[in-house]
Design an enzyme around this catalytic site. Structure first.
Site, mmCIF file in Angstrom:
data_model
loop_
_atom_site.group_PDB
_atom_site.id
_atom_site.type_symbol
_atom_site.label_atom_id
_atom_site.label_comp_id
_atom_site.label_asym_id
_atom_site.label_seq_id
_atom_site.Cartn_x
_atom_site.Cartn_y
_atom_site.Cartn_z
ATOM 1 N N GLU A 433 -15.820 31.889 51.996
ATOM 2 C CA GLU A 433 -14.986 31.264 50.869
ATOM 3 C C GLU A 433 -13.520 30.777 51.695
ATOM 4 O OE1 GLU A 433 -13.768 34.385 48.581
ATOM 5 O OE2 GLU A 433 -11.985 33.535 48.117
ATOM 6 N N ASP A 515 -11.250 37.326 42.279
ATOM 7 C CA ASP A 515 -11.524 35.603 42.377
ATOM 8 C C ASP A 515 -12.880 35.662 43.406
ATOM 9 O OD1 ASP A 515 -9.512 34.618 41.382
ATOM 10 O OD2 ASP A 515 -8.102 34.476 42.921
#
Ligand code: 0RA
Length: 645
Positions: A433, A515
């Site tokens: 990510e 997240d």
């Protein structure tokens, strides 16, 4: 001991003993594996016997309990397993069922035996793989009992009391020497299967109780599964987070050419095809003749209707079978006397005669529905036309990905930091990510066998995107090209070609916060919908970065949860500094290597699919519009999702 009950060791019973030994020597041959899956399979095997008794019309309630010691009790209100002398074996029929491999209920010619676990191996296998098993039968006014240890009979069947009900109760404790990985049962796994069985077999009450845990009121965790309508309710349950575009679930139930067929289907406003098929209550996720029969019946009937109604007058492009299944959620369930299972995982039905049985059933059901519901019929046909239109756009986009994949020299994505090793079995790729964490991973990795592909921000939610948008997406194109996976034949646009796959470990590495878990879920959704075989092959993993760094002087230790953090703090004798890692970005390259990437110390969680039908529902729920069910799920699974408090 009466003469009748004295064990007599005939040639057959010696063979039976050898059979039991064989199960213990080669358990995987019988139950698939000796991991979590096999452990739960034991329960399904026992429950299946009770389901058979219910299907024969003699039982309507089955209760399953996980006991405090992780033993399992399955109880039904059927006729009770016969306890009289089995002439051929010279012992009680109960003992034969419990100790003879493959005996099942076969000595009863009238029994309607269509159920049976994945391997249909029978309760004797469960017995062989249990440290202890106790069978209790209520029958003929008496309570009969027999116990076994690792499949060996402890005493002849005896009566222990009187009772005026009938039924069978089996309690077994899985053998820890066989199930070395774990003998702890997962409530949700069992609940999912019991719910599925209740939908597949309407009218049977199945209860599940977890005696290891109590709720806030002091009651054991407990659920009751019961379905009045069967498959149509199942379809509504699976689609509860999607929006239907027609007014009813279309369903039918009946017998065609001697094959009992049940079908239920609905169209929703998504782009996903959710077809699930079952043979004798077993999920056939490789499909087979029943599924191809369903597809044929569906395509044929809808095409005919659309042609005859003139709705296709102005449609210039060709419509394919796929277009009829976009936004379709359907379940096909058949009962087959002697199923032939084929395919890699033996979950593909081979019996030819089933295909036409299902296609005829679907044709009749659909024709009626379309005639009676002209508005819905129009809605469906319009949806099909839109799907066909989008498919043409998707094909173009896909061919672009394809071209890139084929030209592998210089065709790899610019963002990929590849490894030098070329044997896929030894190669790993980290999907990371964000660019900054990607940079750290790139510095920290062992470049010999570890590749890094950074993914930008939130990746596309494929659950809500049309196919051509998916194939046009930059990050997704990068994943296809980096992994060396190509897609799409005319017949099946999502068919994967894994022959050139470049890594046998794909590791999703995200921050350990809300997240991060959302992004991991998005990536997983993509794999589930577009690269499912990668998961099925066992190639997909999730990295587990630590949550804490505990420091005292020169001493440094990492912790992956609060318990571990407190233990380490205590061991260090207090006075420690604790750093909470909010994201991968807070770790330097060396720390990331030490904790999360170094094969010697890291923990990778392999992604597996326990129950295809439920996985489908969960992904649509997690990625759908509705917030409350998603929050519920995430809270229930907070332990795994590492929610940031
Ligand atoms: C064969 C014959 C009969 C009962 C059963 C099997 C039976 C097996 C199981 C396994 C779990 N629960 C069960 N309940 C019943 C009875 C035949 C008769 O009574 O005539």
């Amino acid at each position: 001991m009466s003469e009748q009950n004295k064990p007599q060791y005939s040639a057959d019973s010696i063979q039976a003993l050898e059979g039991m030994e064989h199960v213990r020597m080669r358990p995987s041959m019988y139950i698939g594996d000796v991991g979590v899956r096999g452990l739960h399979h034991l329960v399904y095997e026992v429950v299946d016997n009770s389901i058979d008794e219910a299907l024969a019309g003699h039982c309507d309630t089955i209760s399953v309990a996980i006991n405090e010691d992780n033993s399992i009790t399955v109880k039904d209100n059927g006729r009770g397993i016969p306890v009289g002398l089995h002439k051929k074996e010279g012992v009680s029929a109960l003992e034969v069922v419990m100790t003879k491999i493959g005996a099942g209920g076969k000595f009863d010619k009238d029994s309607y035996k269509v159920s049976g676990g994945l391997h249909g191996v029978g309760v004797s296998c469960v017995n062989a793989l249990s440290e202890h098993l106790k069978a209790t039968v209520h029958r003929e006014g008496k309570i009969w009992q027999q116990e076994y240890s690792r499949g060996k009979t402890q005493y002849p069947v005896k009566t222990v009391g009187e009772i005026d009900t009938t039924g069978t109760e089996v309690t077994f404790l899985p053998d820890t020497t066989i199930f070395q990985q774990t003998t702890e049962y997962n409530y949700d796994t069992l609940a999912t299967r019991m719910r599925e069985l209740a939908y597949l077999n309407k009218g049977i009450t199945i209860t599940l109780t977890d005696k290891r845990r109590k709720d806030d009121e002091g009651e054991f965790i407990h659920e009751k599964f019961y379905s009045t309508e069967g498959l149509s309710e199942f379809v509504r349950y699976l689609d509860s987070t999607r929006n239907p575009i027609i007014s009813h679930v279309i369903s039918m139930e009946g017998e065609k050419n001697g094959t009992p067929v049940e079908v239920a289907m609905i169209y929703n406003d998504s782009y996903a095809e959710n077809l699930h098929s079952y043979v004798n209550n077993i999920n056939t996720h490789e499909g087979g003749t029943h599924l191809s029969g369903f597809r044929r019946g569906l395509t044929h009937t809808l095409k005919k209707y659309a042609d005859e109604s003139g709705l296709l007058k102005n449609v210039k492009f060709e419509i394919s079978g796929d277009d009829f299944r976009e936004g379709l959620t359907a379940i096909v369930s058949v009962k087959v006397g002697e199923p032939q299972f084929e395919g890699q995982t033996k979950t593909k039905l081979g019996n030819r005669e089933v295909s036409s049985a299902v296609s005829q059933a679907v044709a009749e059901m659909l024709t009626d529905y379309l005639e009676e519901n002209p508005n819905d019929a129009k809605t469906i046909v319009q949806k099909v036309i839109l799907a066909a239109q989008a498919r043409h756009a998707a094909r173009k986009a896909r061919e672009m990905v394809q071209r890139k994949t084929v030209m592998s020299i210089g065709g790899l994505p610019g963002k990929l930091s590849d490894c030098s090793e070329t044997d896929p079995a030894l190669c790993e790729i980290f999907l990371v990510e964000g660019d900054s964490a990607g940079g750290t991973a790139k510095q920290g990795r062992d470049r010999n066998f570890q590749a890094i592909l950074p993914l930008r921000g939130k990746i596309l939610n494929v659950e809500k995107a049309m196919q051509h948008k998916v194939f046009e997406n930059e990050e997704i194109k990068n994943m296809f090209t980096a992994l060396g996976v190509s897609i799409g034949t005319e017949e099946d646009p999502r068919a994967l070609n894994l022959s050139k796959v470049r890594y046998h470990k794909v590791v999703i590495m995200c921050d350990a916060d809300v997240d991060g878990s959302h992004i991991a879920t998005l990536i997983l959704t993509f794999f589930f919908r577009y690269m499912r075989e990668m998961i099925e092959q066992g190639y997909v993993y999730i990295a587990t970065p630590p949550l804490y760094l505990v420091k005292k002087g020169q001493k440094r230790e990492y912790a992956w949860d609060d318990n571990q953090r407190d233990m380490i703090a205590q061991q260090m004798g207090g006075g420690v500094t604790i750093q909470r890692y909010k994201g991968l970005g807070e770790m330097n390259a060396e720390q990331l290597w030490d904790t999360t990437m170094n094969p010697e110390f890291r923990t990778l969680r392999q992604v597996t699919i326990d129950n295809m039908t439920e996985a489908d529902r969960v992904f649509s729920m997690l990625m759908g519009d509705e917030v409350p069910p998603r929050r519920d799920f995430i809270e229930r699974n907070a332990k795994y999702a590492n929610i940031d408090a």
